[in-house]
Enzyme design. Sequence first.
Site, PDB file in Angstrom:
ATOM      1  N   LYS A 190      39.471  49.220  47.976  1.00 60.49           N
ATOM      2  CA  LYS A 190      39.558  48.870  49.398  1.00 60.49           C
ATOM      3  C   LYS A 190      39.484  50.123  50.291  1.00 60.49           C
ATOM      4  O   LYS A 190      39.624  51.238  49.803  1.00 60.49           O
ATOM      5  CB  LYS A 190      40.850  48.073  49.654  1.00 60.49           C
ATOM      6  CG  LYS A 190      40.973  46.819  48.763  1.00 60.49           C
ATOM      7  CD  LYS A 190      40.077  45.657  49.203  1.00 60.49           C
ATOM      8  CE  LYS A 190      39.734  44.676  48.121  1.00 60.49           C
ATOM      9  NZ  LYS A 190      40.629  43.589  47.829  1.00 60.49           N
TER      10      LYS A 190
HETATM   11  C1  LIG Z   1      41.038  42.277  47.057  1.00 56.52           C
HETATM   12  C2  LIG Z   1      41.287  40.989  47.726  1.00 56.52           C
HETATM   13  C3  LIG Z   1      42.522  40.333  47.655  1.00 56.52           C
HETATM   14  C4  LIG Z   1      43.591  40.729  46.688  1.00 56.52           C
HETATM   15  O1  LIG Z   1      44.052  42.005  46.831  1.00 56.52           O
HETATM   16  P1  LIG Z   1      45.071  42.591  45.750  1.00 56.52           P
HETATM   17  O2  LIG Z   1      45.717  43.717  46.472  1.00 56.52           O
HETATM   18  O3  LIG Z   1      44.243  43.023  44.592  1.00 56.52           O
HETATM   19  O4  LIG Z   1      46.019  41.519  45.407  1.00 56.52           O
HETATM   20  C5  LIG Z   1      42.741  39.225  48.444  1.00 56.52           C
HETATM   21  N1  LIG Z   1      41.774  38.745  49.243  1.00 56.52           N
HETATM   22  C6  LIG Z   1      40.562  39.303  49.314  1.00 56.52           C
HETATM   23  C7  LIG Z   1      39.545  38.720  50.236  1.00 56.52           C
HETATM   24  C8  LIG Z   1      40.264  40.435  48.525  1.00 56.52           C
HETATM   25  O5  LIG Z   1      39.041  40.967  48.554  1.00 56.52           O
END
Ligand SMILES: *Cc1c(COP(=O)(O)O)cnc(C)c1O
Length: 392
Positions: A190
């Site tokens: 991210k």
């Molecule tokens: C990455 C992601 C999540 C989950 O994130 P985590 O921190 O891995 O739990 C939730 N929603 C979307 C749209 C994502 O891309």
Amino acid sequence: MSEFKVRDDWMQFCVPDISDAEVQAVSDTVRSGWWAKGPRTIEFEKTFAEYVGAKYCVGVNSCTAALHLALLTQGIGPGDEVITTPLTFASSANTILHVGATPVFADIDPDTGLIDPKEIEKKITKKTRAIVPVHYSGLAADLDAIGKICDEHGLFLSEDAAHAVETRYNGSLIGHRPKGAVSYSFYATKNLACGEGGALVTDDEEIAKKARVLSTHGMSAGSWNRYGKGGSWRYDIEEPGYKYNMFDIQASLADVQLRRMDDMQRRRMEAVAVYEEAFKDVPQLRLQKTPDNVHHSRHLYILRIVPERLSISRDQFIEELKARNIGVSVHFIALHTMSAYAKRFGYQPEDFPKAYAFSESEISLPMYSTLGADNAKYVADAVLDIIEKHAK
Ligand SMILES: *Cc1c(COP(=O)(O)O)cnc(C)c1O
């Protein structure tokens, strides 16, 4: 066009942006002797709340945890319905099932990939309790329209902001004065990354308090400090909670990444500019539209092929990119087509035709702050080379 030359080494789809500062911060935390949730987590929560412009931030170990906690704070459970998009990662809907409620999908706007407020309205019943819009790829969902629907029907707004660090809506960051709760991800891929991690942001003191207690087993507040001189060994379990808290090694990484955000985003946008320029007039491609009141964080670079204008399929297009040593991905395989959902709810791909068509024609190109204009140019040339060879 000049002859395209395949590079020798594999280009990753995504890599984290690591400077000496991250290494130093983790080293300092490890040497401090306090590894678990402690002062660095509390400091990061404060910094992140200030950064987005919200009153409260609860640091957690994933966005999934934050999304789950958001629904739990409202007592949403069996018999309730929660509306979300099928063009998302599993967490947005899995967490609705985790609380025992029923996820209800509303189709997307094909220009953006965002949940369509008009489709949301069609899905509202007496059982609807909440809406979970996803700021897909880093574009903000239509929060004015969705907020209005929430007000009219008394629904809770739980934003999935996994892609939305640096996303702006009407000039403000997502999470600025939120109506309900906003959940962020700091997963390794991210825009702000600390390996695994997340945050729940809210302006509502009750939501923040409940989420905090539920994120640490349901322990009465302040429990992290029970080993300190001023702390107490005595604590209460107010309700059976979860082990969802952020911890200090994570927080020290996230803190450095947040401080580097402006610089990281600036470099991300340099790569975006190369893609946008290369693809703007190509009839075989469809680019994502950015609404006027939105600033796109560019977590993902979304490319869609126009199948009628190519002699190869999207899957073959991906193979052609891989043959040119480029790692790509798809965001997302529409969730209603995943067996857990298709089997349980009897969904057919065509039940959400716009999300399905989007998902089947989408390719996510490499997009990260260390990509650089030269690599982006290489990817763009590869895409155009494939189109030149396979255009109809
Ligand atoms: C990455 C992601 C999540 C989950 O994130 P985590 O921190 O891995 O739990 C939730 N929603 C979307 C749209 C994502 O891309």
